[in-house]
Design a protein around this motif. Structure first.
Motif, PDB file in Angstrom:
ATOM      1  N   TYR A 125      17.016 -11.504  53.122  1.00 44.00           N
ATOM      2  CA  TYR A 125      18.114 -10.847  52.420  1.00 44.00           C
ATOM      3  C   TYR A 125      17.677 -10.424  51.022  1.00 44.00           C
ATOM      4  O   TYR A 125      17.917  -9.290  50.581  1.00 44.00           O
ATOM      5  CB  TYR A 125      19.320 -11.787  52.335  1.00 44.00           C
ATOM      6  N   ILE A 126      17.023 -11.339  50.324  1.00 43.72           N
ATOM      7  CA  ILE A 126      16.616 -11.032  48.952  1.00 43.72           C
ATOM      8  C   ILE A 126      15.587  -9.902  48.946  1.00 43.72           C
ATOM      9  O   ILE A 126      15.642  -9.002  48.116  1.00 43.72           O
ATOM     10  CB  ILE A 126      16.097 -12.300  48.253  1.00 43.72           C
ATOM     11  N   PHE A 127      14.662  -9.963  49.913  1.00 47.11           N
ATOM     12  CA  PHE A 127      13.709  -8.872  50.042  1.00 47.11           C
ATOM     13  C   PHE A 127      14.420  -7.549  50.294  1.00 47.11           C
ATOM     14  O   PHE A 127      14.043  -6.516  49.769  1.00 47.11           O
ATOM     15  CB  PHE A 127      12.748  -9.143  51.207  1.00 47.11           C
ATOM     16  N   THR A 141      16.095  -6.100  47.100  1.00 47.31           N
ATOM     17  CA  THR A 141      15.243  -5.808  45.952  1.00 47.31           C
ATOM     18  C   THR A 141      14.616  -4.438  46.148  1.00 47.31           C
ATOM     19  O   THR A 141      13.990  -4.183  47.162  1.00 47.31           O
ATOM     20  CB  THR A 141      14.136  -6.864  45.836  1.00 47.31           C
ATOM     21  N   PRO A 142      14.790  -3.556  45.179  1.00 49.53           N
ATOM     22  CA  PRO A 142      14.225  -2.214  45.363  1.00 49.53           C
ATOM     23  C   PRO A 142      12.707  -2.280  45.455  1.00 49.53           C
ATOM     24  O   PRO A 142      12.065  -3.130  44.844  1.00 49.53           O
ATOM     25  CB  PRO A 142      14.683  -1.464  44.115  1.00 49.53           C
ATOM     26  N   ALA A 143      12.136  -1.398  46.257  1.00 51.20           N
ATOM     27  CA  ALA A 143      10.687  -1.352  46.383  1.00 51.20           C
ATOM     28  C   ALA A 143      10.068  -1.040  45.027  1.00 51.20           C
ATOM     29  O   ALA A 143      10.580  -0.198  44.290  1.00 51.20           O
ATOM     30  CB  ALA A 143      10.302  -0.285  47.390  1.00 51.20           C
ATOM     31  N   PRO A 144       8.987  -1.724  44.671  1.00 47.89           N
ATOM     32  CA  PRO A 144       8.378  -1.478  43.362  1.00 47.89           C
ATOM     33  C   PRO A 144       7.731  -0.095  43.315  1.00 47.89           C
ATOM     34  O   PRO A 144       7.466   0.523  44.332  1.00 47.89           O
ATOM     35  CB  PRO A 144       7.325  -2.577  43.250  1.00 47.89           C
ATOM     36  N   ILE A 183      10.773  -9.946  43.136  1.00 45.26           N
ATOM     37  CA  ILE A 183      11.578 -10.461  44.227  1.00 45.26           C
ATOM     38  C   ILE A 183      12.006 -11.879  43.882  1.00 45.26           C
ATOM     39  O   ILE A 183      11.253 -12.831  44.026  1.00 45.26           O
ATOM     40  CB  ILE A 183      10.818 -10.413  45.553  1.00 45.26           C
ATOM     41  N   ALA A 184      13.195 -11.967  43.371  1.00 43.42           N
ATOM     42  CA  ALA A 184      13.620 -13.271  42.877  1.00 43.42           C
ATOM     43  C   ALA A 184      15.133 -13.362  42.945  1.00 43.42           C
ATOM     44  O   ALA A 184      15.832 -12.350  42.951  1.00 43.42           O
ATOM     45  CB  ALA A 184      13.167 -13.449  41.438  1.00 43.42           C
TER      46      ALA A 184
END
Lengths: 754, 754
Positions: B537-539, B542-545, B558-559
């Motif tokens: 879910y967190i992944f 989190t927007p792609a870098p 990713i935190a």
């Protein structure tokens, strides 16, 4: 505001509060004690309470000396000294508060007996309670004053030097920064050492007192009410005096040191956050740093002065109304409102000079880039944050009242369930307790988020400070409860006329409600103080960022990332901790209660004429059983929660401990709310049946018997487990903050390279 | 391993498992049913169970259609289709498993009656249970196969194109990457849609079944045992048949869909994590990506094949030992050990080609820089991680056995406490449950940390997969319990000779232990599956870098930072959620039980000759009351936990929901362990008194009465609340994962700019 001015305000408030406490102490003590029988009983209670607290303090003294030596060796001698100051302050407050409670109880009974006036009796009871309340705030502030006076001088000095050298070479500024950084880290340890001193007293007082009072209470109930079917406080029950002693050591001394700890924790976490934030992570910014460090102290001082006025407002009026609850609420509201007003003045003088959004530090950087401290609406921001805290505290208390008072649906329904027997009484109570967790959490959430929006993490600390700033009055109201309870017991045991008991019963009933509100407030404030402390903890172990990038993203690395496995595992184990701790406490109470049951049964069987009321029971043995049980059983849980985070820290490191703190805090908040509200509702559900609230049921009937089972189950939950959980989370975060510098680098996992 | 090979393995395992289930189904069904009375009772149970599940599925169908339409509109039509496939698979497994359970129960009784052989009877009971177990794995894998076949083709395609274009221009690679990214995000939604389908069935089956079974059970006990003092399963008690129906709908169908959901959750969270990690955050690395995506599926297929062998090992032997527990353990251990062995082969062929530390992706970057997926000891790493999961699952089950079986100290002590009355029985049980939370959490912590050290977050997912890979056998053992329980009830109600009851009682006693182990396992596996899902879910949100810095620090962002106020507030409110949910469930059971109590009382009073055994009670009305009560009461809690995260997401955003998931998961793990173990211990404590374990106490005595109160309180905790909490956390994380793409940007707070 100038440092000297703030410290002056603090000492004036502290001494003023203590002076008023002393005045109330002696004006209660000079009252008459009443008949010989009353004096006898009061003296027995007093002797028992004194004996217990003396023993308890001896054990605490040993633990405190060990901790102080360890602190001096591993952390710093200043932390050790501050620790001792904290312990002495908290210990003194508890001791004085309990002392006057054991004087006030019989004088309340006697006032009821001689004056037959509810108004006069209420005054005496509240005057007794106010000594505890005023001592809590007064002693805490006095200690903080001493710690700042002795160890805090560096703050001002560096500030002065800093400004002086500002225009000089960059190298010199860097030197200053380093000095500031080192001093800040050291002073953080010292301040948290002070908080730890208060914590250590609190953990022993709450756990010890909690076990004492419930062992006696359960023992008295299990045999007295359930087997022998004699009423509460009946002089034939050998455990009654022990039960009354328990009220004093648990609900007065324990409660006082508990809230003193929250108070200190909230104040200092704001101060520490400011030190960590600026001295270590933002560098410079000393003007604002100073304002942020001193604002909590000044606000607390304003709060104490407001409380003195709020408390006095009840005594200056000749005749009070017939509604004691309204009068006590009045004192609380006056204190809270005055705190808000005075707090606005403090906030104005602290922060108005920094303007609105464009706060700059001494290096000329715009502070608004630091998301975590942004005064969105200028000086008003921290003030509104504190006000949110005050309001949230009152609302959380009211929610506890809703769930536990028989004026409302939940407890009424619970009482009705007793008609179906004890199993459904328990089941219904469990579900009531579980459901009751949500609303206070929502209020807490709104307070945290709202205060954060106003001034970042510092805003959250300000909310905690606000919630606890009028603690002198809330503790006074809380401590009034057990005094009235004792007064009723003395009336019953002294065979006084029913009218006296009527007056004390009315006061006692209000005391039950205020106790429930107080418990809600205690857990709410503990949660906020702990969360605020936890933030400081995370700041404390996060290494200072490189100088090169301090203007941007400096705070990005300050995080506790739950999907880091160390943090996640810490959180899971941490969440199990309050459950385990609670289980241990329940066992401890049950063990001590069982011994009490045996003794009471023995006396009923062996002492001839006891049940017929011809001879008196042997109260002293029961007092000894409670006393020894509590002293023996409190050690393991108390030492366990002091040692756990430190041991974890030295093995698994700072992130794991961070996870433990998060998990433990969150799960302890739920458990404490559950225990407090379920226990309170069972208690009042039983009372509701007694006053005839459930149709066709009365004292002694089947439904009442089922309700008594609920009450007995709820007793250790609400009076031992719940309050001890408040302390568990506070002491864990405090000791972690004190020791994190030692284990952040030096831990087993680091050594193994994992 | 080649994609085709993996999918081939999956379909072979799925169809093989289902074929074996069908074989066992018909070989049980062809057995004799016994006397007319036995057939009558069995038919009543069967009709009741079928009627309930038909109604239940009708309600679920309506909810599922609504959810599917919403998914199609807001997420994607492929997610909606996958959702429907998941719901159909889970629903079918539960339906078939329950169906055979209602055939097997009477055949177990009849085998005991005709063969008088424990060995033969055990075989029939376990054969019945194995249908549920094999259907769980078989249906789940079949569904996954279909979803991959229909929607997963893109994976292979992109991979092929990617490798082909590798040497060409950078722009083309970027194009590929983008395509991969978009496809990955879409496929994540589709897979979690499938998991959600399983979740929705599970939540209704567990909650509905749990309320049904406990309303009947509590109703039967509260009047039968406590008031009329007639034994359990006595045909005079009108609620007995409903109680037996409850075992089938709650403990067979409910359990099956619960573990099916965990199974799917664990498998897919590994797959989704791989997709998110590589497709979105690391870019490229498609060879390893492929291996990581398919490893969970291949491992699960190997597990199912192992379970077929493990289950068959019990039937191929002519004569079993006299110790049913040993035999069942044997099947479990064979399955687990074979899974480990076959799993090693799978791991070798999946990962050995990538070598040890120097894994590189298709762009030539060394993968070891990505801390979160590092195969420290080559292909062995993910295999050991999975093995850790297997062992942890077994250990957590054993811990549950320690706390709840009367062979060990905790439950023995609890039984002794019953001598002191119901209040101390409850108190002691509460403390037992609270203390029991710690050990399983430590095991869970060790498993998480150990598997993380081996292969990062993917290792944690592998541990979850391992723990659930032999679920076919654990569910078979679990489902054997209620079948034996039913068999005993039928023997009692058919007035069969005591020897028959002796055999079924022996099987039932083992069933109680396996149920406790199963509950421990269920919560342990749910916790691991949820935590793994939470990471995905967190992944996912989190927007792609930025492409520029993808080689370094790409995973830094990713935190889920607990000191972010949105997360913290989410965690606090989230932690209150399982408490509130549990309270609601207890109320639901109590409400339905109360109606049952009234009906049973009415029948005892109004039907003349009933208590004397001259006429039979009206079983049907009781079945209807349970059925209607469950169907009515399950809606609010079930819909509540589906809607809560979505509503929160659209108001407060993805980080808040992340906090909610963390808080809810952690507090639900504790509550579920507490409820399961306290409830189990109360149940067995009562049984310990019945078998004469407590000196001087027997069935019907005061201590036994107190123990019955404990049992009655514990029943809804262990059979309704605990199991439903497993689902609560799984469904919350699943639905959050499905919908996060929709609310990550479009939420109220974002709109308001806060």
């Amino acid at each position: 505001m100038d440092i000297t001015l703030v410290l002056g305000l603090v000492i004036v408030a502290a001494l003023g509060g203590l002076a008023y406490a002393a005045f109330n102490y002696f004006s209660v003590k000079k009252l008459e004690e009443g008949t010989e029988r009353m004096q006898e009983i009061a003296s027995a209670i007093r002797v028992g309470a004194n004996a217990f607290i003396t023993y308890e303090y001896k054990i605490v003294a040993i633990v405190a000396v060990v901790v102080a030596i360890l602190l001096a060796l591993v952390i710093s001698w200043s932390a050790a000294v501050a620790f001792v100051i904290g312990a002495v302050m908290s210990g003194s407050a508890g001791w004085v508060g309990m002392k006057i409670a054991t004087f006030a109880n019989v004088r309340v009974t006697n006032t009821a007996r001689t004056s037959k006036s509810l108004s006069d009796t209420l005054k005496v009871a509240f005057k007794g309670g106010s000594v505890m309340g005023l001592c809590v705030s007064g002693c805490a502030l006095l200690g903080i004053f001493i710690v700042f006076l002795v160890f805090g001088r560096g703050l001002g000095q560096i500030e002065a030097e800093f400004i002086h050298e500002q225009a000089s070479s960059c190298k010199s500024i860097l030197g200053m920064i380093n000095e500031n950084l080192n001093f800040g880290a050291g002073f953080t340890m010292t301040l948290s050492g002070y908080a730890l001193g208060c914590s250590v007293i609190a953990i022993f007082a709450r756990i010890g007192g909690g076990i004492y009072t419930k062992a006696a209470d359960m023992g008295a109930d299990l045999v007295g009410k359930t087997e022998a079917h004699i009423p509460e406080d009946d002089p034939r029950n050998p455990a009654t005096i022990a039960d009354n002693v328990g009220d004093n050591v648990g609900d007065v001394a324990g409660l006082g040191s508990d809230l003193l700890e929250s108070y200190v924790g909230a104040l200092l976490s704001g101060t520490i956050l400011a030190i960590e934030l600026f001295a270590k992570h933002v560098f410079g910014g000393t003007d604002l740093l100073e304002a942020m460090i001193y604002f909590p102290l000044a606000f607390a001082a304003a709060g104490l002065i407001s409380c003195v006025i709020g408390i006095a407002s009840l005594f200056v009026r000749k005749k009070l109304s017939d509604n004691p609850h309204k009068e006590l609420n009045g004192a609380t509201y006056i204190s809270a409102i005055l705190t808000m007003l005075f707090g606005a003045v403090i906030a104005y003088f602290s922060f108005s000079q920094f303007g609105g959004k464009n706060v700059t530090d001494d290096l000329g950087n715009t502070l608004s880039i630091f998301e975590s401290v942004e005064f969105h609406i200028g000086w008003i921001s921290p003030w509104v944050a504190a006000a949110i805290g005050i309001i949230a505290g009152i609302v959380i208390g009211k929610i506890a009242e809703y769930y536990t008072s028989y004026d409302y649906k939940p407890t009424k329904d619970l009482a009705s369930a007793s008609v179906e027997g004890s199993a459904l009484t328990i089941t219904q109570g469990l579900s009531l307790g579980m459901i009751s967790c949500m609303l206070p959490c929502v209020v807490l959430g709104v307070a945290i988020y709202g205060s954060y929006l106003l001034s970042g993490m510092y805003g959250v600390a300000a909310a905690a400070i606000g919630m606890l700033s009028f603690v002198a009055t809330t503790v006074s109201v809380d401590a009034y409860g057990p005094i009235s309870d004792n007064a009723g017991g003395i009336a019953e045991m002294s065979y006084l006329e029913p009218e006296v008991r009527e007056i004390t019963d009315e006061l006692d009933a209000v005391g039950n409600t205020t106790a429930a509100i107080g418990k809600g407030f205690a857990i709410g404030s503990a949660a906020l103080a702990t969360l605020s402390m936890m933030t400081s903890y995370i700041f404390a172990y996060t290494p200072a960022p490189e100088l090169a990038n301090y203007t941007e993203g400096a705070l990005d690395k300050i995080a506790l990332n739950v999907i880091e496995p160390a943090v996640l595992v810490g959180a899971i184990v941490g969440a199990a901790l309050p459950f385990m701790f609670s289980g241990m406490l329940i066992n401890a109470v049950a063990k001590a209660a069982r011994k009490m049951v045996e003794e009471v049964r023995r006396q009923f069987k062996e002492i001839k004429g006891l049940l017929e009321g011809e001879v008196l029971p042997d109260y002293k043995t029961c007092i000894e059983i409670s006393s020894q049980g509590a002293l023996k059983e409190m050690r393991v849980p108390a030492i366990f929660c002091i040692a756990f985070p430190v041991v974890c820290g030295f093995i698994f490191g700072a992130e794991f401990v961070g996870g433990v703190l998060v998990g433990a805090t969150i799960s302890a908040i739920m458990l404490a709310l559950f225990c407090g509200n379920a226990g309170g509702a069972w208690d009042n559900g039983k009372k509701y049946i007694e006053v005839g609230g459930v149709k066709g049921e009365a004292k002694g009937g089947d439904a009442h018997d089922a309700a008594v089972v609920g009450d007995t189950v709820g007793d250790p939950l609400k009076d031992t487990v719940g309050p001890s959980l408040d302390i568990l989370i506070k002491i864990m975060s405090t000791i972690s903050l004190v020791t994190v510098a030692a284990f952040a680098e030096n831990n087993l996992l680091n050594l193994l390279g994992l």
